[in-house]
Design a protein around this motif. Sequence first.
Motif, PDB file in Angstrom:
ATOM      1  N   ARG A  96       8.375  12.799  -5.732  1.00 43.03           N
ATOM      2  CA  ARG A  96       8.434  13.934  -6.673  1.00 43.03           C
ATOM      3  C   ARG A  96       7.924  15.224  -6.047  1.00 43.03           C
ATOM      4  N   PHE A  97       7.370  15.138  -4.811  1.00 40.26           N
ATOM      5  CA  PHE A  97       6.833  16.315  -4.159  1.00 40.26           C
ATOM      6  C   PHE A  97       7.738  16.751  -3.009  1.00 40.26           C
ATOM      7  N   ASP A  98       7.681  18.025  -2.672  1.00 47.16           N
ATOM      8  CA  ASP A  98       8.377  18.484  -1.470  1.00 47.16           C
ATOM      9  C   ASP A  98       7.701  17.864  -0.253  1.00 47.16           C
ATOM     10  N   TRP A  99       8.515  17.312   0.636  1.00 47.89           N
ATOM     11  CA  TRP A  99       7.986  16.758   1.888  1.00 47.89           C
ATOM     12  C   TRP A  99       8.112  17.812   2.988  1.00 47.89           C
ATOM     13  N   VAL A 100       7.018  18.021   3.731  1.00 55.78           N
ATOM     14  CA  VAL A 100       7.009  18.993   4.824  1.00 55.78           C
ATOM     15  C   VAL A 100       6.636  18.260   6.101  1.00 55.78           C
ATOM     16  N   ASP A 101       7.533  18.271   7.092  1.00 54.80           N
ATOM     17  CA  ASP A 101       7.271  17.543   8.338  1.00 54.80           C
ATOM     18  C   ASP A 101       6.157  18.184   9.155  1.00 54.80           C
ATOM     19  N   ASP A 102       6.172  19.494   9.259  1.00 54.97           N
ATOM     20  CA  ASP A 102       5.172  20.222  10.037  1.00 54.97           C
ATOM     21  C   ASP A 102       4.033  20.629   9.111  1.00 54.97           C
ATOM     22  N   THR A 103       2.870  20.039   9.320  1.00 55.66           N
ATOM     23  CA  THR A 103       1.721  20.304   8.438  1.00 55.66           C
ATOM     24  C   THR A 103       1.433  21.791   8.312  1.00 55.66           C
ATOM     25  N   ALA A 104       1.561  22.521   9.406  1.00 56.02           N
ATOM     26  CA  ALA A 104       1.243  23.955   9.386  1.00 56.02           C
ATOM     27  C   ALA A 104       2.136  24.723   8.418  1.00 56.02           C
ATOM     28  N   GLU A 105       3.318  24.191   8.138  1.00 48.53           N
ATOM     29  CA  GLU A 105       4.251  24.886   7.236  1.00 48.53           C
ATOM     30  C   GLU A 105       3.768  24.865   5.780  1.00 48.53           C
ATOM     31  N   LEU A 106       2.824  23.983   5.469  1.00 48.96           N
ATOM     32  CA  LEU A 106       2.282  23.995   4.108  1.00 48.96           C
ATOM     33  C   LEU A 106       1.641  25.347   3.776  1.00 48.96           C
ATOM     34  N   ALA A 107       1.143  26.018   4.792  1.00 43.37           N
ATOM     35  CA  ALA A 107       0.513  27.321   4.578  1.00 43.37           C
ATOM     36  C   ALA A 107       1.503  28.362   4.085  1.00 43.37           C
ATOM     37  N   ARG A 108       2.780  28.095   4.290  1.00 40.30           N
ATOM     38  CA  ARG A 108       3.819  29.055   3.871  1.00 40.30           C
ATOM     39  C   ARG A 108       4.679  28.508   2.740  1.00 40.30           C
ATOM     40  N   HIS A 109       4.247  27.420   2.125  1.00 42.48           N
ATOM     41  CA  HIS A 109       5.063  26.849   1.053  1.00 42.48           C
ATOM     42  C   HIS A 109       5.144  27.847  -0.105  1.00 42.48           C
ATOM     43  N   PRO A 110       6.342  28.166  -0.571  1.00 38.58           N
ATOM     44  CA  PRO A 110       6.493  29.275  -1.522  1.00 38.58           C
ATOM     45  C   PRO A 110       5.895  29.006  -2.904  1.00 38.58           C
ATOM     46  N   ARG A 111       5.707  27.733  -3.284  1.00 35.64           N
ATOM     47  CA  ARG A 111       5.203  27.459  -4.633  1.00 35.64           C
ATOM     48  C   ARG A 111       3.720  27.111  -4.663  1.00 35.64           C
ATOM     49  N   ALA A 112       3.101  26.945  -3.513  1.00 37.03           N
ATOM     50  CA  ALA A 112       1.708  26.484  -3.480  1.00 37.03           C
ATOM     51  C   ALA A 112       0.736  27.656  -3.585  1.00 37.03           C
ATOM     52  N   ASP A 113      -0.309  27.456  -4.384  1.00 33.01           N
ATOM     53  CA  ASP A 113      -1.402  28.427  -4.506  1.00 33.01           C
ATOM     54  C   ASP A 113      -2.578  28.064  -3.608  1.00 33.01           C
ATOM     55  N   VAL A 114      -2.783  26.761  -3.416  1.00 32.10           N
ATOM     56  CA  VAL A 114      -3.938  26.252  -2.685  1.00 32.10           C
ATOM     57  C   VAL A 114      -3.457  25.189  -1.708  1.00 32.10           C
ATOM     58  N   VAL A 115      -4.054  25.170  -0.517  1.00 30.45           N
ATOM     59  CA  VAL A 115      -3.792  24.108   0.454  1.00 30.45           C
ATOM     60  C   VAL A 115      -5.018  23.212   0.525  1.00 30.45           C
TER      61      VAL A 115
END
Length: 430
Positions: free
Chosen positions: A58-77
């Motif tokens: 149910r969650f977006d999967w991101v292969d490169d962990t560093a890309e979580l910092a640029r996820h457009p819907r996330a407020d907090v990492v």
Amino acid sequence: MTEPLRIALAGLGTVGAGVIRLIDANAALIARRAGRPIEVVAVSARDRAKDRGVDITRFDWVDDTAELARHPRADVVVELVGGSDGPALTLARASLAGGKSFVTANKAMIAHHGLELANAAETAGLALKFEAAVAGGVPVIKGLREGAAANEIARVYGILNGTCNFILSKMEAEGRDFAEILAEAQRLGYAEADPSFDIDGVDAAHKLSILASLAFGTQPAFDQVAITGVRHVLAADIAEAASLGYRIRLLGVADAGSGGLFQRVHPHLVPLSHPLAHVTGSTNAVVAEGNFVGRLLFQGAGAGDGPTASAVVADLIDIARGEFGPPYAMPAAALAAPGAADTGERTGRAYVRFTVADKVGVLAEIAAAMRDAGVSIESLMQRGANPDGSVLVAIVTHEGPERAVAQALDKLRGSASLTGEPMWMHILGG
């Protein structure tokens, strides 16, 4: 409806999966306490196909962990990857630079880079939270940063590593030696396959440097922590300590004064009258002594998916409420640059154990070295011969300067009478 706080989660190990389970199980309660829902929107880990006991489809999967910092819907990492540098630090820097608050359980990264990250968070008006980095689910960071904020803290100390405490309390209960209990701890999952960070005191030192910064308003100074682990503690030491009215615990101890910041991780003899003597198993316990609040004791599970996830989600609730504040209880720019205290000037009592050849004159040689260094001996015990023909000699000193004990041990170093390295343990006072 109030917009949810949306989370990007790096790391889906025991704790990461625990965070998801906790948010799922207590979603309604968390939303009431936070003032809005908290939901995971993106995750990243090494193996997408691994069964973690939670539904991650149910969650977006991101292969490169560093890309979580640029996820457009996330407020907090949320970072649960671990390691002082590498992907964890890259993600922390990128998240704060990209306008996202950051939550971590990574004590090594905070110990080494916490000041840099705190400066970045404060400059950007973001939150940097790390309650889970020390003592798992025990709210000791919040307790020091908020509950005891009005107090001058004289000393902070405690049992900061559950693996070591499990081993020592098991040795105490069963009379078995270190290597045997360590192997059992590894089988039970209390110790890593490579347990060095735990048993050599490094993990506890990371945590102590964080606590010292919060307690004394100083910049984190991990490089100033004097570290001795527990791998050389013998069952005979534990039996000797018990006969004297003590239990052996690996303690992290810190205080600050005119002589500088003192930080040490070292096995201690703890009096049976002290609450830390009764902390057993993998439990953590921290004592803080404030000038108005008195002695505070924080105790509980120091690791595991539930306790650590609880601390992570507690940080997220704070962020959802808009409770940011400086990560170290005062602005990073106000943290003092600490000089290291001279440990030789500290006074206290000590337990020193020698493994020696069973021959005439050995006790006289040890006693002479102590006398020449100015160490006053309170008691001296010699136990029966070991299978290799050596014997154990244990000394308890009267209160005196640590420098004197160090000088005595230097004088004895290289003596043909000693068949092993001496074991020096401090006796907890106060």
